[in-house]
Design a protein around this motif. Sequence first.
Motif, PDB file in Angstrom:
ATOM      1  N   TYR A  41       3.602   4.096 -13.649  1.00  0.00           N
ATOM      2  CA  TYR A  41       4.140   3.911 -12.322  1.00  0.00           C
ATOM      3  C   TYR A  41       3.558   5.278 -11.376  1.00  0.00           C
ATOM      4  O   TYR A  41       3.146   6.258 -11.898  1.00  0.00           O
ATOM      5  CB  TYR A  41       5.576   4.591 -12.687  1.00  0.00           C
ATOM      6  N   LEU A  42       3.628   4.895  -9.930  1.00  0.00           N
ATOM      7  CA  LEU A  42       3.645   6.083  -9.130  1.00  0.00           C
ATOM      8  C   LEU A  42       4.943   6.819  -9.110  1.00  0.00           C
ATOM      9  O   LEU A  42       5.835   6.189  -8.667  1.00  0.00           O
ATOM     10  CB  LEU A  42       3.308   5.500  -7.879  1.00  0.00           C
ATOM     11  N   HIS A  43       4.995   7.971  -9.479  1.00  0.00           N
ATOM     12  CA  HIS A  43       6.503   8.389  -9.660  1.00  0.00           C
ATOM     13  C   HIS A  43       7.143   8.601  -8.380  1.00  0.00           C
ATOM     14  O   HIS A  43       8.399   8.657  -8.136  1.00  0.00           O
ATOM     15  CB  HIS A  43       6.119   9.920 -10.365  1.00  0.00           C
ATOM     16  N   ARG A  44       6.167   8.957  -7.404  1.00  0.00           N
ATOM     17  CA  ARG A  44       6.812   9.010  -5.836  1.00  0.00           C
ATOM     18  C   ARG A  44       5.597   8.474  -4.949  1.00  0.00           C
ATOM     19  O   ARG A  44       4.524   8.518  -5.435  1.00  0.00           O
ATOM     20  CB  ARG A  44       7.509  10.474  -5.798  1.00  0.00           C
ATOM     21  N   ASP A  45       6.045   8.391  -3.671  1.00  0.00           N
ATOM     22  CA  ASP A  45       5.304   8.005  -2.620  1.00  0.00           C
ATOM     23  C   ASP A  45       4.492   9.171  -2.325  1.00  0.00           C
ATOM     24  O   ASP A  45       4.812  10.400  -2.489  1.00  0.00           O
ATOM     25  CB  ASP A  45       5.999   7.550  -1.574  1.00  0.00           C
ATOM     26  N   PRO A  77       2.635  10.485   1.225  1.00  0.00           N
ATOM     27  CA  PRO A  77       2.388  10.282   2.604  1.00  0.00           C
ATOM     28  C   PRO A  77       1.171  10.596   3.062  1.00  0.00           C
ATOM     29  O   PRO A  77       0.506  10.302   3.950  1.00  0.00           O
ATOM     30  CB  PRO A  77       3.492  10.652   3.228  1.00  0.00           C
ATOM     31  N   GLY A  78       0.468  11.744   2.182  1.00  0.00           N
ATOM     32  CA  GLY A  78      -0.720  12.079   2.468  1.00  0.00           C
ATOM     33  C   GLY A  78      -2.015  11.342   1.785  1.00  0.00           C
ATOM     34  O   GLY A  78      -2.914  11.690   2.051  1.00  0.00           O
ATOM     35  N   THR A  79      -1.659  10.409   1.207  1.00  0.00           N
ATOM     36  CA  THR A  79      -2.791   9.419   0.737  1.00  0.00           C
ATOM     37  C   THR A  79      -2.247   7.968   1.204  1.00  0.00           C
ATOM     38  O   THR A  79      -1.298   7.492   1.117  1.00  0.00           O
ATOM     39  CB  THR A  79      -2.740   9.337  -0.833  1.00  0.00           C
ATOM     40  N   PRO A  80      -3.360   7.293   1.893  1.00  0.00           N
ATOM     41  CA  PRO A  80      -3.163   5.908   2.359  1.00  0.00           C
ATOM     42  C   PRO A  80      -2.513   4.944   1.168  1.00  0.00           C
ATOM     43  O   PRO A  80      -3.174   4.975   0.127  1.00  0.00           O
ATOM     44  CB  PRO A  80      -4.598   5.434   2.858  1.00  0.00           C
ATOM     45  N   LEU A  81      -1.523   4.318   1.552  1.00  0.00           N
ATOM     46  CA  LEU A  81      -1.035   3.165   0.606  1.00  0.00           C
ATOM     47  C   LEU A  81      -2.180   2.480   0.112  1.00  0.00           C
ATOM     48  O   LEU A  81      -2.007   2.030  -1.074  1.00  0.00           O
ATOM     49  CB  LEU A  81      -0.040   2.549   1.449  1.00  0.00           C
ATOM     50  N   GLU A  82      -3.061   2.167   0.756  1.00  0.00           N
ATOM     51  CA  GLU A  82      -4.190   1.245   0.419  1.00  0.00           C
ATOM     52  C   GLU A  82      -4.862   1.883  -0.883  1.00  0.00           C
ATOM     53  O   GLU A  82      -5.364   1.290  -1.856  1.00  0.00           O
ATOM     54  CB  GLU A  82      -5.255   0.977   1.632  1.00  0.00           C
ATOM     55  N   GLU A  83      -5.207   3.246  -0.651  1.00  0.00           N
ATOM     56  CA  GLU A  83      -5.798   3.704  -1.813  1.00  0.00           C
ATOM     57  C   GLU A  83      -4.879   3.912  -3.029  1.00  0.00           C
ATOM     58  O   GLU A  83      -5.399   3.653  -4.243  1.00  0.00           O
ATOM     59  CB  GLU A  83      -6.000   5.209  -1.237  1.00  0.00           C
ATOM     60  N   GLN A  84      -3.609   4.154  -3.061  1.00  0.00           N
ATOM     61  CA  GLN A  84      -2.886   4.033  -4.045  1.00  0.00           C
ATOM     62  C   GLN A  84      -2.655   2.643  -4.691  1.00  0.00           C
ATOM     63  O   GLN A  84      -2.786   2.908  -6.085  1.00  0.00           O
ATOM     64  CB  GLN A  84      -1.509   4.425  -3.567  1.00  0.00           C
ATOM     65  N   MET A  85      -2.568   2.004  -3.908  1.00  0.00           N
ATOM     66  CA  MET A  85      -2.460   0.416  -4.580  1.00  0.00           C
ATOM     67  C   MET A  85      -3.722   0.225  -5.247  1.00  0.00           C
ATOM     68  O   MET A  85      -3.993  -0.540  -6.375  1.00  0.00           O
ATOM     69  CB  MET A  85      -2.099  -0.632  -3.596  1.00  0.00           C
ATOM     70  N   ALA A  86      -4.866   0.426  -4.609  1.00  0.00           N
ATOM     71  CA  ALA A  86      -6.254   0.062  -5.301  1.00  0.00           C
ATOM     72  C   ALA A  86      -6.470   0.869  -6.254  1.00  0.00           C
ATOM     73  O   ALA A  86      -7.123   0.268  -7.307  1.00  0.00           O
ATOM     74  CB  ALA A  86      -7.245   0.394  -4.247  1.00  0.00           C
ATOM     75  N   THR A  87      -6.034   1.906  -6.674  1.00  0.00           N
ATOM     76  CA  THR A  87      -6.115   2.821  -7.970  1.00  0.00           C
ATOM     77  C   THR A  87      -5.272   2.169  -9.025  1.00  0.00           C
ATOM     78  O   THR A  87      -5.697   1.962 -10.060  1.00  0.00           O
ATOM     79  CB  THR A  87      -5.666   4.216  -7.682  1.00  0.00           C
ATOM     80  N   LEU A  88      -4.057   1.832  -8.628  1.00  0.00           N
ATOM     81  CA  LEU A  88      -3.341   0.986  -9.847  1.00  0.00           C
ATOM     82  C   LEU A  88      -3.849  -0.145  -9.999  1.00  0.00           C
ATOM     83  O   LEU A  88      -4.075  -0.530 -11.330  1.00  0.00           O
ATOM     84  CB  LEU A  88      -2.026   0.576  -9.136  1.00  0.00           C
ATOM     85  N   THR A 106      -9.481  -2.171 -15.766  1.00  0.00           N
ATOM     86  CA  THR A 106     -10.517  -1.283 -16.721  1.00  0.00           C
ATOM     87  C   THR A 106      -9.677  -1.211 -18.163  1.00  0.00           C
ATOM     88  O   THR A 106     -10.083  -0.452 -18.944  1.00  0.00           O
ATOM     89  CB  THR A 106     -10.552   0.269 -16.090  1.00  0.00           C
ATOM     90  N   GLY A 107      -8.479  -1.773 -18.217  1.00  0.00           N
ATOM     91  CA  GLY A 107      -8.002  -1.991 -19.428  1.00  0.00           C
ATOM     92  C   GLY A 107      -6.853  -0.889 -19.848  1.00  0.00           C
ATOM     93  O   GLY A 107      -6.481  -0.903 -20.997  1.00  0.00           O
ATOM     94  N   ARG A 108      -6.835   0.180 -19.156  1.00  0.00           N
ATOM     95  CA  ARG A 108      -5.930   1.118 -19.335  1.00  0.00           C
ATOM     96  C   ARG A 108      -4.570   1.176 -19.326  1.00  0.00           C
ATOM     97  O   ARG A 108      -3.542   1.867 -19.675  1.00  0.00           O
ATOM     98  CB  ARG A 108      -6.546   2.528 -18.731  1.00  0.00           C
ATOM     99  N   VAL A 109      -4.164   0.032 -18.506  1.00  0.00           N
ATOM    100  CA  VAL A 109      -2.678  -0.026 -17.973  1.00  0.00           C
ATOM    101  C   VAL A 109      -2.519  -1.791 -18.012  1.00  0.00           C
ATOM    102  O   VAL A 109      -3.282  -2.342 -17.507  1.00  0.00           O
ATOM    103  CB  VAL A 109      -2.329   0.398 -16.797  1.00  0.00           C
ATOM    104  N   LEU A 110      -1.594  -2.272 -18.525  1.00  0.00           N
ATOM    105  CA  LEU A 110      -1.134  -3.672 -18.461  1.00  0.00           C
ATOM    106  C   LEU A 110      -0.404  -4.161 -17.216  1.00  0.00           C
ATOM    107  O   LEU A 110      -0.582  -5.019 -16.674  1.00  0.00           O
ATOM    108  CB  LEU A 110      -0.245  -4.015 -19.639  1.00  0.00           C
ATOM    109  N   TYR A 111       0.517  -3.169 -16.687  1.00  0.00           N
ATOM    110  CA  TYR A 111       1.348  -3.581 -15.511  1.00  0.00           C
ATOM    111  C   TYR A 111       1.525  -2.240 -14.860  1.00  0.00           C
ATOM    112  O   TYR A 111       1.497  -1.305 -15.463  1.00  0.00           O
ATOM    113  CB  TYR A 111       2.793  -3.963 -15.856  1.00  0.00           C
ATOM    114  N   VAL A 112       1.960  -2.440 -13.498  1.00  0.00           N
ATOM    115  CA  VAL A 112       1.892  -1.194 -12.745  1.00  0.00           C
ATOM    116  C   VAL A 112       3.347  -1.239 -11.970  1.00  0.00           C
ATOM    117  O   VAL A 112       3.948  -2.404 -11.548  1.00  0.00           O
ATOM    118  CB  VAL A 112       1.033  -1.280 -11.471  1.00  0.00           C
ATOM    119  N   GLY A 113       4.015  -0.120 -11.578  1.00  0.00           N
ATOM    120  CA  GLY A 113       5.202   0.049 -10.927  1.00  0.00           C
ATOM    121  C   GLY A 113       5.181   1.123  -9.944  1.00  0.00           C
ATOM    122  O   GLY A 113       4.458   1.880 -10.203  1.00  0.00           O
ATOM    123  N   VAL A 114       6.225   1.230  -9.137  1.00  0.00           N
ATOM    124  CA  VAL A 114       6.447   2.594  -8.353  1.00  0.00           C
ATOM    125  C   VAL A 114       7.938   2.830  -8.574  1.00  0.00           C
ATOM    126  O   VAL A 114       8.774   2.153  -9.167  1.00  0.00           O
ATOM    127  CB  VAL A 114       6.209   2.136  -6.923  1.00  0.00           C
TER     128      VAL A 114
END
Length: 324
Positions: A126-130, A132-143, A149-157
């Motif tokens: 999970y992203l524990h919280r939003d 605002p200083g990081t573009p949402l596109e970057e946050q989601m691309a990182t998830l 890369t196989g380190r995570v199966l599912y993602v959440g916020v």
Amino acid sequence: MDYERQPYRRCGRSGLLLPAVSLGLWHNFGGGKPLDSQRTILHKALDLGITHFDIADRYGPPLGAAESTFGRIFPRSLRDEVVVTTKGSNPMWDGPYGMGNSRKHLLATLDRSLERLGLDFVDIFYLHRDDPGTPLEEQMATLDHMVRTGRVLYVGVSNFSPERTAQAARLLRELGTPLLVHQPSYSLLNRGIEDSLLGVLEEQGVGCVVYSPLAQGLLTDRYLDGIPADSRAAEGRFLTADRVTPEVLTFVRSLSALAEARGQTVAQLSLAWALRDPRITSVLVGASSPEQLEANVAAVDNLGFTHEELAAIERAAKESGVAA
């Protein structure tokens, strides 16, 4: 592990099932707690059909202690039978890269979490919280990168606004990594997600795992006669005495009478009430003892509410002045 003890609910439009009651490691798996007692709680959870364990990099104290504890006591033979989650975003070390949702921080904190947990991957990150200083596109691309890369199966916020949740779901869908779940706070004393977030989650096909369904212990029998000297409110741990208002106590006492008529405790009624909505996948509970955990899981023995019972709860909330 008793898979018949409680129901399992599908998380959004995914194939993943989660138990109605899950175990959160926020409060009771930090340093200073006897390792044997923590192991006993974990084993009791498994016995009760709890297959979902919610952690975060910051849970302790000290920071990271809950992940380290889980890593020490978790039976590796059961890895394929459980869902292990963790979160990032929190301040974890000094300097400009020690917090937030930049790719730089999130990938580093995930690697540190995996090392503490002793796992090759987590089931949900999970992203524990939003941020605002990081573009949402970057946050989601990182998830998306974490999954690929196989380190995570599912993602959440977690703790995202309805609007940002819808945007996040759209971005992830375009990347090919669906948003699995949102984790907000929700209880009889905190009903804000009913206004729009639950509608967004239903529309987007996202599950909902709620934390603090007992309002940090307020929705239990603990405060019926005031504030006990050894309670969280008395000690100011995550719950301050100013939240234990006469209005809240009046409401909880009303709930106590309703719960007794249902053959439940206030806590069991409150958990069942949160689970009454099919959009809620699971409720997270903490536990300081195996007995407390078993009592909370017993909420699933009576999840149904009559129209009269729901109306009585609404009326009690309105009359006491705590209605959302």
